[in-house]
Design an enzyme around this catalytic site. Structure first.
Site, PDB file in Angstrom:
ATOM      1  N   GLY A  27       0.941  -1.199  -0.011  1.00  0.00           N
ATOM      2  CA  GLY A  27       0.091  -0.161  -0.073  1.00  0.00           C
ATOM      3  C   GLY A  27       0.922   1.262   0.075  1.00  0.00           C
ATOM      4  O   GLY A  27       0.317   2.309   0.784  1.00  0.00           O
ATOM      5  N   ALA A  28       2.089   1.081  -0.556  1.00  0.00           N
ATOM      6  CA  ALA A  28       2.997   2.170  -0.583  1.00  0.00           C
ATOM      7  C   ALA A  28       2.430   3.516  -1.243  1.00  0.00           C
ATOM      8  O   ALA A  28       3.025   4.499  -0.814  1.00  0.00           O
ATOM      9  CB  ALA A  28       4.147   1.714  -1.187  1.00  0.00           C
ATOM     10  N   ARG A  80     -15.020  -1.541  11.440  1.00  0.00           N
ATOM     11  CA  ARG A  80     -13.909  -2.432  10.958  1.00  0.00           C
ATOM     12  C   ARG A  80     -14.417  -3.764  10.518  1.00  0.00           C
ATOM     13  O   ARG A  80     -13.813  -4.192   9.694  1.00  0.00           O
ATOM     14  CB  ARG A  80     -12.936  -2.383  11.998  1.00  0.00           C
ATOM     15  CG  ARG A  80     -12.334  -0.885  12.293  1.00  0.00           C
ATOM     16  CD  ARG A  80     -10.894  -1.372  13.235  1.00  0.00           C
ATOM     17  NE  ARG A  80     -10.471   0.059  13.452  1.00  0.00           N
ATOM     18  CZ  ARG A  80     -10.542   0.813  14.652  1.00  0.00           C
ATOM     19  NH1 ARG A  80     -11.594   0.670  15.208  1.00  0.00           N
ATOM     20  NH2 ARG A  80      -9.967   1.684  14.761  1.00  0.00           N
ATOM     21  N   HIS A  96      -7.757  -3.975  18.007  1.00  0.00           N
ATOM     22  CA  HIS A  96      -7.474  -2.666  17.455  1.00  0.00           C
ATOM     23  C   HIS A  96      -8.829  -2.006  16.919  1.00  0.00           C
ATOM     24  O   HIS A  96      -9.072  -2.038  15.926  1.00  0.00           O
ATOM     25  CB  HIS A  96      -6.435  -2.398  16.373  1.00  0.00           C
ATOM     26  CG  HIS A  96      -6.489  -0.895  15.861  1.00  0.00           C
ATOM     27  ND1 HIS A  96      -6.353   0.221  16.490  1.00  0.00           N
ATOM     28  CD2 HIS A  96      -6.743  -0.426  14.428  1.00  0.00           C
ATOM     29  CE1 HIS A  96      -6.375   1.239  15.718  1.00  0.00           C
ATOM     30  NE2 HIS A  96      -6.713   0.827  14.582  1.00  0.00           N
ATOM     31  N   ASN A 143     -10.826  -7.227   2.977  1.00  0.00           N
ATOM     32  CA  ASN A 143      -9.447  -7.104   3.164  1.00  0.00           C
ATOM     33  C   ASN A 143      -8.846  -8.635   3.479  1.00  0.00           C
ATOM     34  O   ASN A 143      -7.648  -8.843   3.091  1.00  0.00           O
ATOM     35  CB  ASN A 143      -8.949  -6.171   4.235  1.00  0.00           C
ATOM     36  CG  ASN A 143      -8.960  -4.976   3.744  1.00  0.00           C
ATOM     37  OD1 ASN A 143      -8.833  -4.640   2.986  1.00  0.00           O
ATOM     38  ND2 ASN A 143      -9.513  -4.042   4.879  1.00  0.00           N
ATOM     39  N   GLY A 167      -0.488   4.768  -0.605  1.00  0.00           N
ATOM     40  CA  GLY A 167      -1.513   5.189  -0.029  1.00  0.00           C
ATOM     41  C   GLY A 167      -0.934   6.345   1.040  1.00  0.00           C
ATOM     42  O   GLY A 167      -0.001   6.751   0.835  1.00  0.00           O
ATOM     43  N   ASP A 211      -2.903   3.337  19.254  1.00  0.00           N
ATOM     44  CA  ASP A 211      -4.043   3.184  20.370  1.00  0.00           C
ATOM     45  C   ASP A 211      -3.032   3.638  21.775  1.00  0.00           C
ATOM     46  O   ASP A 211      -3.352   4.720  22.619  1.00  0.00           O
ATOM     47  CB  ASP A 211      -4.656   2.094  20.561  1.00  0.00           C
ATOM     48  CG  ASP A 211      -5.203   1.720  19.296  1.00  0.00           C
ATOM     49  OD1 ASP A 211      -6.123   2.428  18.870  1.00  0.00           O
ATOM     50  OD2 ASP A 211      -4.793   0.652  18.749  1.00  0.00           O
TER      51      ASP A 211
HETATM   52  N1  LIG Z   1      -3.738  -0.399  12.960  1.00  0.00           N
HETATM   53  C1  LIG Z   1      -3.849   1.163  12.979  1.00  0.00           C
HETATM   54  O1  LIG Z   1      -3.682   1.749  14.038  1.00  0.00           O
HETATM   55  C2  LIG Z   1      -4.411   1.875  11.667  1.00  0.00           C
HETATM   56  C3  LIG Z   1      -4.272   3.116  11.722  1.00  0.00           C
HETATM   57  C4  LIG Z   1      -4.740   4.099  10.550  1.00  0.00           C
HETATM   58  C5  LIG Z   1      -4.926   3.184   9.379  1.00  0.00           C
HETATM   59  N2  LIG Z   1      -5.175   1.722   9.404  1.00  0.00           N
HETATM   60  C6  LIG Z   1      -5.467   1.150   8.326  1.00  0.00           C
HETATM   61  O2  LIG Z   1      -4.130   1.165   7.474  1.00  0.00           O
HETATM   62  C7  LIG Z   1      -4.848   0.912   6.209  1.00  0.00           C
HETATM   63  C8  LIG Z   1      -4.317   1.806   5.157  1.00  0.00           C
HETATM   64  O3  LIG Z   1      -4.786   3.260   5.253  1.00  0.00           O
HETATM   65  P1  LIG Z   1      -4.448   4.348   4.157  1.00  0.00           P
HETATM   66  O4  LIG Z   1      -5.016   5.570   4.943  1.00  0.00           O
HETATM   67  O5  LIG Z   1      -3.083   4.257   3.898  1.00  0.00           O
HETATM   68  O6  LIG Z   1      -5.144   3.948   2.747  1.00  0.00           O
HETATM   69  P2  LIG Z   1      -5.139   4.353   1.483  1.00  0.00           P
HETATM   70  O7  LIG Z   1      -6.458   4.044   0.683  1.00  0.00           O
HETATM   71  O8  LIG Z   1      -4.599   5.602   1.255  1.00  0.00           O
HETATM   72  O9  LIG Z   1      -3.891   3.717   0.923  1.00  0.00           O
HETATM   73  C9  LIG Z   1      -4.140   1.931   0.742  1.00  0.00           C
HETATM   74  C10 LIG Z   1      -3.247   1.394  -0.426  1.00  0.00           C
HETATM   75  O10 LIG Z   1      -3.124   0.209  -0.409  1.00  0.00           O
HETATM   76  C11 LIG Z   1      -3.323   0.023  -1.598  1.00  0.00           C
HETATM   77  N3  LIG Z   1      -3.655  -1.525  -1.831  1.00  0.00           N
HETATM   78  C12 LIG Z   1      -4.881  -2.025  -2.054  1.00  0.00           C
HETATM   79  N4  LIG Z   1      -4.723  -3.303  -1.913  1.00  0.00           N
HETATM   80  C13 LIG Z   1      -3.363  -3.610  -1.964  1.00  0.00           C
HETATM   81  C14 LIG Z   1      -2.800  -4.976  -2.141  1.00  0.00           C
HETATM   82  N5  LIG Z   1      -3.611  -6.123  -2.237  1.00  0.00           N
HETATM   83  N6  LIG Z   1      -1.526  -4.902  -2.193  1.00  0.00           N
HETATM   84  C15 LIG Z   1      -0.775  -3.930  -2.162  1.00  0.00           C
HETATM   85  N7  LIG Z   1      -1.368  -2.574  -2.034  1.00  0.00           N
HETATM   86  C16 LIG Z   1      -2.660  -2.414  -1.907  1.00  0.00           C
HETATM   87  C17 LIG Z   1      -4.127   0.899  -2.342  1.00  0.00           C
HETATM   88  O11 LIG Z   1      -3.880   0.945  -3.914  1.00  0.00           O
HETATM   89  C18 LIG Z   1      -3.535   2.222  -1.674  1.00  0.00           C
HETATM   90  O12 LIG Z   1      -2.694   3.014  -2.556  1.00  0.00           O
HETATM   91  C19 LIG Z   1      -6.145   0.869   6.129  1.00  0.00           C
HETATM   92  O13 LIG Z   1      -6.801  -0.390   6.545  1.00  0.00           O
HETATM   93  C20 LIG Z   1      -6.715   1.695   7.388  1.00  0.00           C
HETATM   94  O14 LIG Z   1      -7.736   1.472   8.038  1.00  0.00           O
HETATM   95  C21 LIG Z   1      -4.705   1.284  10.608  1.00  0.00           C
HETATM   96  O1  LIG Z   2     -10.166   3.764  12.786  1.00  0.00           O
HETATM   97  C1  LIG Z   2     -10.035   3.468  11.586  1.00  0.00           C
HETATM   98  O2  LIG Z   2     -10.711   2.878  10.742  1.00  0.00           O
HETATM   99  C2  LIG Z   2      -8.488   4.010  11.512  1.00  0.00           C
HETATM  100  C3  LIG Z   2      -7.444   3.816  12.311  1.00  0.00           C
HETATM  101  O3  LIG Z   2      -7.667   2.167  12.492  1.00  0.00           O
HETATM  102  C4  LIG Z   2      -7.289   4.511  13.250  1.00  0.00           C
HETATM  103  O4  LIG Z   2      -7.493   3.953  14.536  1.00  0.00           O
HETATM  104  O5  LIG Z   2      -7.195   5.703  13.296  1.00  0.00           O
END
Ligand SMILES: NC(=O)c1ccc[n+]([C@@H]2O[C@H](COP(=O)([O-])OP(=O)(O)OC[C@H]3O[C@@H](n4cnc5c(N)ncnc54)[C@H](O)[C@@H]3O)[C@@H](O)[C@H]2O)c1
Ligand SMILES: O=C(O)C[C@H](O)C(=O)O
Length: 329
Positions: free
Chosen positions: A12-13, A99, A188, A106, A15, A160
């Protein structure tokens, strides 16, 4: 520089988290100021052009530690020889979505990536899953990688953890650096449990310093647990820079260790500690040393905490059962 570079794969580089993450990896914040890195960027075909643009910018920074960037849409190529894998690419939650809605969308991403890690990554691979639902996505990837030790698959609850430290510092008027031993338990998600009963504020027990059960139950816990949704509501997009920062913190701590007398929170496969069923990827208090983590043992869990830990673990069990039903594990 003679040290062998560490191969870091980021999915997801292209993103928003990817954009906030890659420059910090390349500048040495992930592994250390003396550790050269090679980046492998995995994107879906539609994301490749944007990933190329980001790679051009990385080149333009002339980072002394960055020894190469490969971009691909093939997981088998992306994880070849990977030492660290940051699984960020996923569909982010948008307004109104929970989620859990993301599980099936996903799940299909993390199974093939787990298999590619199994078949191609380096023996010392460490995996951090950021893409939501992070704990269960980590479980899916781990199940698809039977040859990799299960404990190498972790899920991110460091955001968190950092959010909880920030809220507690604001409440008590302490400096962020004075807050220690905070714990995020469970998933999470909105059921997570930020625990201050063992935390310290400038060396004193945090729950005693706060001495305000109503604030704890009605303000602190919901503010931390629902912060992701609040960011989405305010920004119109999910957290990105703070998430990237937490991913850097998670891996840096895992590799370089926790400070003496402190611990951190990581989503890790349970060994049955604290009544969390073995195998579930749940957040625990952990110490890290020499590239390994250990669950902090022997904490007294009061009834208030027990109820909340159990509720989050129940949600994790439901997610596990759902992905099992979908044939993803
Ligand atoms: N755990 C946490 O605390 C936390 C916090 C924030 C966001 N997130 C999660 O992180 C993820 C990414 O968020 P973001 O804001 O960067 O999203 P984004 O949509 O900006 O970017 C995601 C990227 O992933 C790419 N992608 C999709 N499927 C893919 C695959 N199979 N292989 C490689 N790349 C792929 C997309 O093309 C996109 O560029 C989301 O699931 C978001 O909910 C988690
Ligand atoms: O809450 C979300 O879906 C995004 C991310 O996991 C967050 O905690 O900010």
């Amino acid at each position: 520089m003679t040290r062998t570079p560490v191969n870091v794969t980021v999915t997801g580089a292209a993103g928003q988290i990817g954009y906030a993450l890659l420059f910090r990896i390349a500048s040495g914040h992930l592994l250390g100021a003396d550790v050269p890195v090679k980046l492998r960027l995995l994107e879906i075909p539609q994301g490749l052009k944007a990933a190329e643009g980001t790679a051009m910018e990385l080149d333009d920074c002339a980072f002394p530690l960055l020894q190469g960037i490969d971009i691909t849409d093939d997981p088998n190529v992306a994880f070849e020889g990977a030492n660290v894998a940051l699984l960020v690419g996923a569909r982010p939650r948008t307004k109104g979505m929970e989620r859990g809605d993301l599980l099936s969308a996903n799940g299909g991403i993390f199974k093939p990536q787990g298999k590619a890690i199994n078949d191609h990554a380096a023996d010392d691979i460490k995996v951090l899953v950021v893409g939501n639902p992070a704990n269960t996505n980590a479980l899916i990837a781990q199940a698809a990688a039977p040859d990799v030790p299960a404990e190498r698959f972790t899920a991110m609850t460091r955001l968190d953890h950092n959010r909880a430290i920030s809220q507690l510092a604001a409440k008590t008027g302490a400096a962020v650096s004075d807050i220690k031993r905070l714990t995020i338990w469970g998933n999470h998600s909105a059921t997570q449990y930020p625990d201050i009963f063992h935390a310290e504020v400038a060396g004193k027990n945090a729950a005693e310093v706060v001495n305000d059960q109503a604030w704890l139950a009605d303000t602190f816990i919901p503010t931390v647990a629902k912060r992701g949704a609040a960011i989405i509501e305010a920004r119109g997009a999910s957290s990105a820079a703070s998430a990237a920062n937490a991913a850097i913190d998670h891996v840096h701590t895992w590799v370089n260790g926790t400070a003496e007398g402190d611990w951190t929170s990581m989503g890790i496969p349970s060994d049955g500690s604290y009544g969390v069923p073995e195998g579930l990827i749940s957040s625990f208090p952990v110490t890290c040393k020499d590239g390994k983590y250990e669950i902090v043992q022997g904490l007294d869990i009061n009834e208030f905490s027990r109820t909340r830990i159990d509720a989050s673990v129940k949600e994790l069990e439901e997610e596990r059962d759902a992905v099992r039903g979908l044939g993803l594990i």
